[in-house]
Motif scaffolding. Structure first.
Motif, PDB file in Angstrom:
ATOM      1  N   ASN A 108       0.802  -1.223   0.000  1.00  0.00           N
ATOM      2  CA  ASN A 108       0.000   0.000   0.000  1.00  0.00           C
ATOM      3  C   ASN A 108       0.837   1.276   0.000  1.00  0.00           C
ATOM      4  N   SER A 114      -5.912  -1.095   1.800  1.00  0.00           N
ATOM      5  CA  SER A 114      -7.201  -1.395   1.182  1.00  0.00           C
ATOM      6  C   SER A 114      -7.654  -2.758   1.700  1.00  0.00           C
ATOM      7  N   ASN A 118     -13.269  -3.070   0.330  1.00  0.00           N
ATOM      8  CA  ASN A 118     -12.964  -1.834  -0.393  1.00  0.00           C
ATOM      9  C   ASN A 118     -13.058  -0.592   0.489  1.00  0.00           C
ATOM     10  N   ARG A 120     -10.613   1.813   3.315  1.00  0.00           N
ATOM     11  CA  ARG A 120      -9.219   2.124   3.610  1.00  0.00           C
ATOM     12  C   ARG A 120      -9.092   2.257   5.117  1.00  0.00           C
ATOM     13  N   GLN A 489     -12.351   6.917  -6.050  1.00  0.00           N
ATOM     14  CA  GLN A 489     -11.637   5.976  -6.912  1.00  0.00           C
ATOM     15  C   GLN A 489     -12.047   6.224  -8.363  1.00  0.00           C
TER      16      GLN A 489
END
Length: 588
Positions: A108, A114, A118, A120, A489
């Motif tokens: 990462n 991650s 999905n 963080r 994203q």
């Protein structure tokens, strides 16, 4: 042994002048062993060991210097992304027994991972990732800066410069920046007027990367010039590029190096992407670039084959569904390379690059395309991709996807960045007009151009019907998601938009828990969405673009989640941990 020599030389050069480690007080693991193992169990380990036997002695010496530059650039990238990334790195260096955390950190490029759903999450006891990253003052929000720009519109361009850190205008920060100028007079010369702005600016300081990271940048400057000396006689064009890029890093202006990179006739075996280009990590405005370095060795036979494929590029441009076509060059420098090592934002399983991004540089000099052969053609990566595709589509279409189809779709995706709208109708650059939606639309345009080009090449007899079907299948695999994307994203979000559009236009049908591809309706679905994207780029209306994104990113439990679940259940791995023979030694 030859690669171990690179690793040793790299280590000596990098460590001899490495910055002192920051304090590691208060840092500790925050994931339990089970959570760490859950992620690592779904991680594919990819070791890249390209054949370097063709390198000349000068190129071998240059590789060692460039690896050292890359290590320092990787530190810069980590520091840009998280204010405690370097402290976390130092903590893990002091605790070699934390092998799981070290793997997560490497994968990462920092202390935030991650996860399989999905999200963080920090796996060490550091603050959660913030939109400001470490390139705006801690706690900065978009409304805060937007309000400042309303009151001070004359400072917007300065503070949103793509290669400047925004610092709070404290006495200490002012002193730090001025000390860098005093210590390095070249920076004072290359940034006229900066000293006066630093002395008088209020609330915020715009500090060029070369000043904010002066000691690191000068270390990299020296390594690039040393590498240039080693290849001067064997590949003078590559040497000129390295020297110009070294100067670029001091000036935070890449025109000289980009011109040499794109137009130079590199006669040797090496190429390198060096500097800060991509803005994906800027979650606040989507304008700040982040550092990367990729060191590559040329695959000559495949490169020559691809160069021939560009003969139809103007035909593809003329077929795009918008009115303002332009003349494009067919002599784009495109090559297939194998990765020696990646650093910074480039680290991972990146398949290809097209640079530079600045529209005026692309218009004036063109762009270069670097296809990463030892990623694109890796059998293990393809098998994981194929498992997910086979789980998502009806059984009769599961074998439509091939390694070749992914390779050519990716090639024309990169060429797609070179085609279509490159400015708004009123002459603004797309990133300035669309800000945090610019990357999303540009990547979606490139996806759709790649599928359009496949149809045109098929019509001209350059691709068979079987090859076209495979590229269309690759386009479908590209858009299917294993989790609902986060809005920050750009890649995943634009892929979800395509998935929903293809469903709406009948190119995809949901049947008994799987998707069926309607290849007859596929071209119209692609063309209609591409028309919308090009129109949004041409208009340059950020609010309208965001409204479009909001409309087309619905995630339905009875459709998307069903397919996502099937794909997740099929997977053996989700993430990729890349190691490199040149810096990590032989794979064990």
């Amino acid at each position: 042994m030859k690669n171990m020599t690179f690793a040793l030389a790299f280590g000596l050069a990098a460590c001899a002048t490495a910055p002192s480690a920051p304090s590691i007080a208060g840092i500790a693991p925050s994931f339990d062993a089970a959570r760490t193992e859950q992620i690592l169990a779904r991680t594919q380990r990819l070791h890249l060991a390209p054949d370097l036997s063709a390198l000349t002695p000068g190129e071998r010496a240059a590789v060692a210097e460039l690896l050292a530059a890359g290590e320092r650039m990787h530190r810069l990238y980590m520091d840009q992304r998280h204010p405690q990334a370097l402290a976390a790195a130092a903590y893990l260096e002091a605790h070699p027994e934390l092998t799981g955390e070290r793997d997560l950190f490497r994968m990462n490029s920092g202390p935030v991972a991650s996860t399989l759903d999905n999200t963080r999450a920090p796996f060490l006891s550091v603050p959660a990732e913030a939109p400001a990253r470490n390139i705006y003052p801690a706690g900065t929000t978009r409304p805060t800066l937007d309000a400042f720009f309303v009151a001070h519109p004359e400072r917007r361009d300065e503070l949103l410069d793509d290669r400047a850190v925004v610092w709070a205008a404290t006495a200490e920060n002012r002193r730090r920046a001025l000390v860098a100028l005093d210590r390095h007079p070249a920076l004072d010369t290359l940034h006229p007027g900066l000293r006066a702005r630093l002395q008088t600016s209020e609330t915020y300081l715009a500090v060029p990367y070369s000043v904010a990271y002066a000691e690191d940048i000068f270390f990299i400057f020296d390594r690039l010039n040393a590498a240039a000396d080693h290849v001067e006689h064997g590949d003078p064009a590559f040497a000129r590029y390295l020297r110009l890029r070294a100067r670029d890093l001091l000036a935070d202006d890449y025109e000289g190096g980009d011109a040499a990179w794109v137009t130079g006739d590199f006669t040797g075996n090496l190429n390198a992407q060096i500097g800060s280009y991509e803005t994906y990590d800027d979650a606040l405005y989507g304008v700040k670039t982040f550092f990367s370095l990729s060191l590559l060795v040329r695959d000559r036979p495949r490169s020559e084959e691809l160069q021939a494929a560009l003969a139809d590029i103007q035909t593809v441009e003329n077929a795009l569904p918008y009115a303002n076509h332009r003349e494009v060059r067919s002599d784009i420098p495109v090559g297939v390379y194998n990765i020696i090592a990646d650093f910074g934002q480039a680290r991972g399983a990146n398949t290809a690059t097209i640079l530079p991004n600045e529209a005026y540089l692309a218009r004036q000099y063109g762009r270069t395309i670097l296809m990463r052969g030892n990623i694109l053609l890796n059998e293990d990566i393809f098998q994981e991709t194929h498992r997910a595709f086979a789980a998502a589509v009806v059984e009769s279409q599961a074998n439509d996807l091939t390694p070749e189809s992914g390779f050519y779709r990716t090639l024309w995706h990169e060429i797609g960045h070179y085609l279509g709208v490159d400015q708004t109708a009123d002459g603004r650059d797309l990133d300035a007009a669309l800000e945090d939606t610019a990357d999303l639309l540009e990547e979606m345009k490139a996806d759709l151009v790649s599928l359009t080009s496949a149809r045109i090449l098929n019509e001209r007899g350059r691709l068979t019907d079987h090859q076209l079907r495979g590229i269309y299948a690759s386009g479908v695999r590209r858009v299917l998601q294993k989790n609902q994307p986060r809005r920050e994203q750009p890649y995943n979000t634009m892929q979800l938009i395509q998935w929903n559009w293809f469903m709406d236009r009948g190119a995809l049908h949901f049947e008994d828990g799987r998707l069926r591809i309607d290849y007859r309706r596929y071209p119209e679905a692609v063309t209609s969405l591409l028309r919308e994207v090009l129109a949004m780029q041409r208009a340059g209306d950020r609010d309208a673009a965001n409204a479009f994104v909001d409309r087309w990113t619905a995630w339905r439990p009875d459709l998307h989640e069903v397919i996502a679940t099937r794909m997740r259940e099929s997977e053996r791995t989700r993430f990729t941990l890349v190691t490199y023979e040149a810096i990590d030694g032989a794979s064990h």
